[in-house]
Write a protein that holds these residues in place. Structure first.
Motif, short mmCIF file in Angstrom:
data_model
loop_
_atom_site.label_atom_id
_atom_site.label_comp_id
_atom_site.label_asym_id
_atom_site.label_seq_id
_atom_site.Cartn_x
_atom_site.Cartn_y
_atom_site.Cartn_z
N ALA A 1 0.88 -0.98 -0.02
CA ALA A 1 -0.04 -0.12 -0.29
C ALA A 1 0.69 1.18 -0.13
N SER A 2 2.01 1.25 0.37
CA SER A 2 2.82 2.31 0.57
C SER A 2 3.78 2.46 -0.72
N ASP A 3 3.44 1.67 -1.66
CA ASP A 3 4.42 1.50 -3.07
C ASP A 3 5.69 0.97 -2.78
N ALA A 4 5.96 0.27 -1.54
CA ALA A 4 7.37 -0.25 -1.25
C ALA A 4 7.33 -1.88 -1.96
N ALA A 5 8.28 -2.42 -2.34
CA ALA A 5 8.51 -3.61 -3.15
C ALA A 5 8.94 -4.82 -2.23
N TRP A 6 8.28 -5.89 -2.36
CA TRP A 6 8.65 -7.10 -1.41
C TRP A 6 9.06 -8.35 -2.24
N THR B 1 10.10 3.85 -4.00
CA THR B 1 8.51 3.57 -4.30
C THR B 1 8.40 3.07 -5.84
N PHE B 2 7.63 2.15 -6.04
CA PHE B 2 7.45 1.66 -7.31
C PHE B 2 6.02 1.68 -7.81
N GLN B 3 5.84 1.91 -8.87
CA GLN B 3 4.34 1.84 -9.74
C GLN B 3 4.24 0.34 -10.35
N SER B 4 5.29 -0.26 -10.92
CA SER B 4 5.21 -1.64 -11.56
C SER B 4 6.66 -2.42 -11.49
N LEU B 5 6.42 -3.55 -11.44
CA LEU B 5 7.85 -4.58 -11.47
C LEU B 5 7.71 -5.33 -12.84
#
Length: 357
Positions: free
Chosen positions: A238-243, A273-277
């Motif tokens: 939800a915070s745009d962090a990637a896991w 912060t990411f919008q897509s991977l």
């Protein structure tokens, strides 16, 4: 009687003279005389003009040994949903045509399952496919799968191959779907929000298990988006962090370590912060919320354990980037495509093949 003999002899000579004036008949070989005349071949019928199909989305699965096939959601003017058409390799029912095993197809002529299901998305693994059935047209619905099922890829609790779309063993509604080589994952919840991640099949990123039905990944995290390859999964919270978790032999988890496998989601280092991977073993890349590209894992033959910014290169002034896909390619602000990464088949589109660009 002498005069009679003379008269008879005269008749014979006259007959012979008349016969010699007749033309000699042409000698015809038996093989020709008794052979049935050959008729000229009929011209082939003109092909029936087929109606050109339009698609909302198209996916292709390629393997240099087992084969390749393509599926797409047809744009039937039905508010973003439509029947799925598949074509290509069909040795294990990957085209979903139903009934007995049919031959490979070189063009999309028949929808899967007779076209009675409407999908908003279709994704492909290795010789199997899954789609989100969205008859309510609200961006979510049950998942149906078909094709190869040797490793539980179809998530129906069996290893039986399916020639027609079969619902996975879950009553949940899913809004996002992605498949690996022998398994898949999906987000359950409402479209446009956060969802719980469920995975099935065989791969290392499923939390240490290889279930044959959709099984909740053992984490309290919820994701708005995720991506997979054959053994690694990454999601955006939800915070745009990637896991990321799963295979980490090249550092593709991005948390500063190199290990064989990580069974629980690990926060990607760097605070980005990411919008897509996008994932393509053994490399992970992400498009940040400010339009920059970062990659980690195997980057130009080096093990990069934390996100490293991809330099757009001299003369590239087309930022911010707006999209990213596996492979890897991105779209600039003008719509121009830019590609990088492995290029042994010329997939980067730069006019030549090379090991890396």
């Amino acid at each position: 009687m002498r005069w009679f003999k003379f008269f008879l002899l005269s008749l014979v000579l006259l007959f012979l003279a008349n016969c010699s004036d007749q033309p000699t008949p042409t000698e015809v070989p038996l093989s020709t005389a008794f052979k049935k005349p050959v008729k000229p071949p009929k011209p082939p019928p003109d092909p029936e003009p087929g109606e050109a199909l339009k698609f909302l989305s198209v996916e292709t699965s390629y393997h240099p040994i087992v084969g390749a096939f393509t599926c797409g959601v047809e744009d039937s003017g039905n508010n973003g949903v439509g029947p799925v058409y598949c074509w290509g390799e069909n040795s294990v029912y990957s085209l979903g045509l139903g009934g007995r095993l049919k031959k490979d197809k070189s063009s999309p002529t028949d929808p899967v399952a007779g076209g009675d299901l409407l999908f908003s998305d279709v994704q492909l693994g290795q010789l199997f496919a899954c789609g989100i059935e969205d008859s309510n047209k609200d961006g979510k619905g049950p998942i149906y799968c078909w094709g190869q099922n040797d490793h539980g890829e179809l998530a129906d609790g069996t290893t039986v191959r399916r020639s027609s779309p079969t619902q996975v063993a879950s009553d949940l509604e899913f809004f996002a779907l992605d498949l690996g080589t022998f398994g898949g994952c999906a987000l359950a919840g409402d479209a446009g929000g956060l969802g719980d991640l469920y995975c099935w099949g065989v791969w290392g990123g499923g939390g240490g298990f290889n279930p044959s039905v959709p099984t909740h990944v053992g984490t309290e995290l919820q994701f708005r988006e995720f991506a997979t390859n054959y053994a690694t999964i990454c999601g955006i919270d939800a915070s745009d962090a990637a896991w990321c978790w799963g295979a980490n032999d090249y550092g593709q988890i991005g948390n500063g370590t190199i290990t064989e496998m990580e069974w629980e989601p690990k926060l990607v280092s760097g605070g980005h912060t990411f919008q897509s991977l996008a994932l393509s073993y053994p490399t992970t890349c992400g498009l940040t919320t400010v339009g920059e590209i970062f990659c980690w894992g195997d980057v130009a033959g080096e093990m990069v354990q934390e996100p490293e910014r991809v330099d757009p290169g001299a003369g590239v002034d087309d930022m911010p980037f707006s999209a990213i896909g596996p492979g890897f390619c991105t779209l600039g602000a003008s719509g121009q495509a830019y590609c990088w990464g492995e290029n042994q088949y010329g997939q980067a589109g730069i006019g030549a093949a090379s090991s890396w660009v």
